[in-house]
Design a protein around this motif. Sequence first.
Motif, PDB file in Angstrom:
ATOM      1  N   THR A  24       0.837  -1.197   0.000  1.00 12.67           N
ATOM      2  CA  THR A  24       0.000   0.000   0.000  1.00 12.67           C
ATOM      3  C   THR A  24       0.874   1.249   0.000  1.00 12.67           C
ATOM      4  O   THR A  24       2.093   1.168   0.135  1.00 12.67           O
ATOM      5  N   ARG A  25       0.241   2.404  -0.136  1.00  6.72           N
ATOM      6  CA  ARG A  25       0.973   3.661   0.038  1.00  6.72           C
ATOM      7  C   ARG A  25       1.276   3.877   1.527  1.00  6.72           C
ATOM      8  O   ARG A  25       0.475   3.505   2.387  1.00  6.72           O
ATOM      9  N   ARG A  26       2.406   4.481   1.793  1.00  7.12           N
ATOM     10  CA  ARG A  26       2.784   4.734   3.182  1.00  7.12           C
ATOM     11  C   ARG A  26       1.760   5.632   3.874  1.00  7.12           C
ATOM     12  O   ARG A  26       1.531   5.513   5.077  1.00  7.12           O
ATOM     13  N   SER A  27       1.136   6.513   3.097  1.00  8.71           N
ATOM     14  CA  SER A  27       0.134   7.416   3.679  1.00  8.71           C
ATOM     15  C   SER A  27      -1.101   6.679   4.176  1.00  8.71           C
ATOM     16  O   SER A  27      -1.881   7.229   4.961  1.00  8.71           O
ATOM     17  N   SER A  28      -1.282   5.426   3.750  1.00  2.00           N
ATOM     18  CA  SER A  28      -2.449   4.641   4.201  1.00  2.00           C
ATOM     19  C   SER A  28      -2.221   4.002   5.559  1.00  2.00           C
ATOM     20  O   SER A  28      -3.160   3.449   6.144  1.00  2.00           O
ATOM     21  N   GLY A  29      -1.005   4.068   6.075  1.00  2.00           N
ATOM     22  CA  GLY A  29      -0.722   3.458   7.360  1.00  2.00           C
ATOM     23  C   GLY A  29      -0.969   1.960   7.323  1.00  2.00           C
ATOM     24  O   GLY A  29      -0.591   1.275   6.373  1.00  2.00           O
ATOM     25  N   ASP A  30      -1.641   1.441   8.346  1.00  2.00           N
ATOM     26  CA  ASP A  30      -1.940   0.004   8.400  1.00  2.00           C
ATOM     27  C   ASP A  30      -3.397  -0.295   8.083  1.00  2.00           C
ATOM     28  O   ASP A  30      -3.962  -1.288   8.519  1.00  2.00           O
ATOM     29  N   ASP A  42       3.345   1.611 -10.097  1.00  2.00           N
ATOM     30  CA  ASP A  42       3.135   3.018 -10.429  1.00  2.00           C
ATOM     31  C   ASP A  42       1.672   3.391 -10.234  1.00  2.00           C
ATOM     32  O   ASP A  42       1.355   4.475  -9.729  1.00  2.00           O
ATOM     33  N   GLN A  43       0.770   2.489 -10.643  1.00  2.31           N
ATOM     34  CA  GLN A  43      -0.655   2.736 -10.452  1.00  2.31           C
ATOM     35  C   GLN A  43      -0.995   2.885  -8.975  1.00  2.31           C
ATOM     36  O   GLN A  43      -1.756   3.766  -8.581  1.00  2.31           O
ATOM     37  N   LEU A  44      -0.402   2.042  -8.176  1.00  2.00           N
ATOM     38  CA  LEU A  44      -0.640   2.096  -6.732  1.00  2.00           C
ATOM     39  C   LEU A  44      -0.060   3.371  -6.134  1.00  2.00           C
ATOM     40  O   LEU A  44      -0.718   4.069  -5.349  1.00  2.00           O
ATOM     41  N   GLU A  45       1.153   3.704  -6.530  1.00  4.69           N
ATOM     42  CA  GLU A  45       1.821   4.889  -5.995  1.00  4.69           C
ATOM     43  C   GLU A  45       1.092   6.171  -6.385  1.00  4.69           C
ATOM     44  O   GLU A  45       1.063   7.142  -5.615  1.00  4.69           O
ATOM     45  N   GLN A  46       0.478   6.165  -7.575  1.00  6.57           N
ATOM     46  CA  GLN A  46      -0.233   7.354  -8.061  1.00  6.57           C
ATOM     47  C   GLN A  46      -1.659   7.469  -7.514  1.00  6.57           C
ATOM     48  O   GLN A  46      -2.405   8.374  -7.890  1.00  6.57           O
ATOM     49  N   GLY A  47      -2.050   6.545  -6.643  1.00  6.29           N
ATOM     50  CA  GLY A  47      -3.359   6.616  -6.017  1.00  6.29           C
ATOM     51  C   GLY A  47      -4.492   6.074  -6.858  1.00  6.29           C
ATOM     52  O   GLY A  47      -5.665   6.310  -6.541  1.00  6.29           O
ATOM     53  N   HIS A  78      10.126   2.022  -5.031  1.00  2.01           N
ATOM     54  CA  HIS A  78       9.005   2.959  -4.919  1.00  2.01           C
ATOM     55  C   HIS A  78       8.904   3.412  -3.469  1.00  2.01           C
ATOM     56  O   HIS A  78       8.172   2.822  -2.671  1.00  2.01           O
ATOM     57  N   PRO A  79       9.634   4.442  -3.090  1.00  2.00           N
ATOM     58  CA  PRO A  79       9.724   4.834  -1.680  1.00  2.00           C
ATOM     59  C   PRO A  79       8.416   5.274  -1.045  1.00  2.00           C
ATOM     60  O   PRO A  79       8.321   5.312   0.187  1.00  2.00           O
ATOM     61  N   ASP A  80       7.400   5.601  -1.846  1.00  2.00           N
ATOM     62  CA  ASP A  80       6.111   5.996  -1.277  1.00  2.00           C
ATOM     63  C   ASP A  80       5.243   4.792  -0.929  1.00  2.00           C
ATOM     64  O   ASP A  80       4.143   4.956  -0.386  1.00  2.00           O
ATOM     65  N   LEU A  81       5.737   3.587  -1.240  1.00  2.00           N
ATOM     66  CA  LEU A  81       4.972   2.374  -0.958  1.00  2.00           C
ATOM     67  C   LEU A  81       5.575   1.624   0.228  1.00  2.00           C
ATOM     68  O   LEU A  81       6.736   1.803   0.576  1.00  2.00           O
ATOM     69  N   GLN A  82       4.760   0.756   0.822  1.00  2.00           N
ATOM     70  CA  GLN A  82       5.194  -0.086   1.932  1.00  2.00           C
ATOM     71  C   GLN A  82       4.587  -1.475   1.773  1.00  2.00           C
ATOM     72  O   GLN A  82       3.501  -1.637   1.210  1.00  2.00           O
ATOM     73  N   VAL A  83       5.304  -2.479   2.254  1.00  2.00           N
ATOM     74  CA  VAL A  83       4.767  -3.828   2.311  1.00  2.00           C
ATOM     75  C   VAL A  83       4.435  -4.118   3.770  1.00  2.00           C
ATOM     76  O   VAL A  83       5.270  -3.922   4.660  1.00  2.00           O
ATOM     77  N   LEU A  84       3.201  -4.532   4.021  1.00  2.00           N
ATOM     78  CA  LEU A  84       2.735  -4.753   5.386  1.00  2.00           C
ATOM     79  C   LEU A  84       3.033  -6.181   5.848  1.00  2.00           C
ATOM     80  O   LEU A  84       2.872  -7.128   5.085  1.00  2.00           O
TER      81      LEU A  84
END
Length: 266
Positions: free
Chosen positions: A135-141, A188-193, A212-218
């Motif tokens: 997910t995007r890092r901005s989505s948290g958990d 890229d699609q995920l990172e771009q929202g 993709h530094p704006d993404l995270q793997v949970l």
Amino acid sequence: MRKPLRLWPILNTVLAGWLIAAGSAGPAAADAAPSRLLSVPQSGVLRVCTTGDYPPYTLRGADGGYQGVDITLATDLASVLHAVPQWVPTTWGTLTTDFPAHCDIAVGGISDTADRRRVADYSVALTTDGKTPVTRRSSGDAYSTVDEINQPGVRVIVNPGGTNEKFARANFPNAQIAVWPDNLTIYDQLEQGKADVFVTDSIEGRYRQRTHPDLQVLHPDRPFDSATKAYLLPRGDTAFDAVVNAWLELQIRSGRTTQLLNGWIG
């Protein structure tokens, strides 16, 4: 440059046994297709099916060249067999038809599934992995669990034809599932929202969060499921399969496979 590990004592032992068995089997065995243990060294080519879209295992560059953990290993294996690799492009949706028709082996983070076992044998397992959310890092958990993802307003993106799409359709029937045709640009699609979550194998997620530094793997150490990664081998070619498995066992026990993975994901 690291030299591939040589297994000619094993090759010679297995090949001798295969020739004895073939000779004692009579005319019917002579009419059968020769083992790839013979045909690959004779042709000097090891035909390798790979998707080229699944780093860190297999990645096709803009120049058409391939790299990745399994690409390195397959290149070394070809050298052991006195051959060079010939990369045969395939997709996750066509792998089960492309492999028996065009290839001697298939590599690239391939999960063990019943559909694939219908057309091929599997090598020894190189590693075990499982599905985790990216997910995007901005989505948290916010999308940590199956229940949190399986909601009407959640946009799940998947690549077609493989275990990622199967997992999503089986576990997220209430979510909005969108199929994106290119696994290399799906992040890229995920990172771009344009999507909220992509559920894939944890190793791929760990690699992609580096690119993709704006993404995270949970919770990559606690995946939703578990599956082994291995190579597809020809059905019933016991001599060839035995040599490939013996060689792979040596790579695993020597730490070669772990070293290659760590080089890609840190």
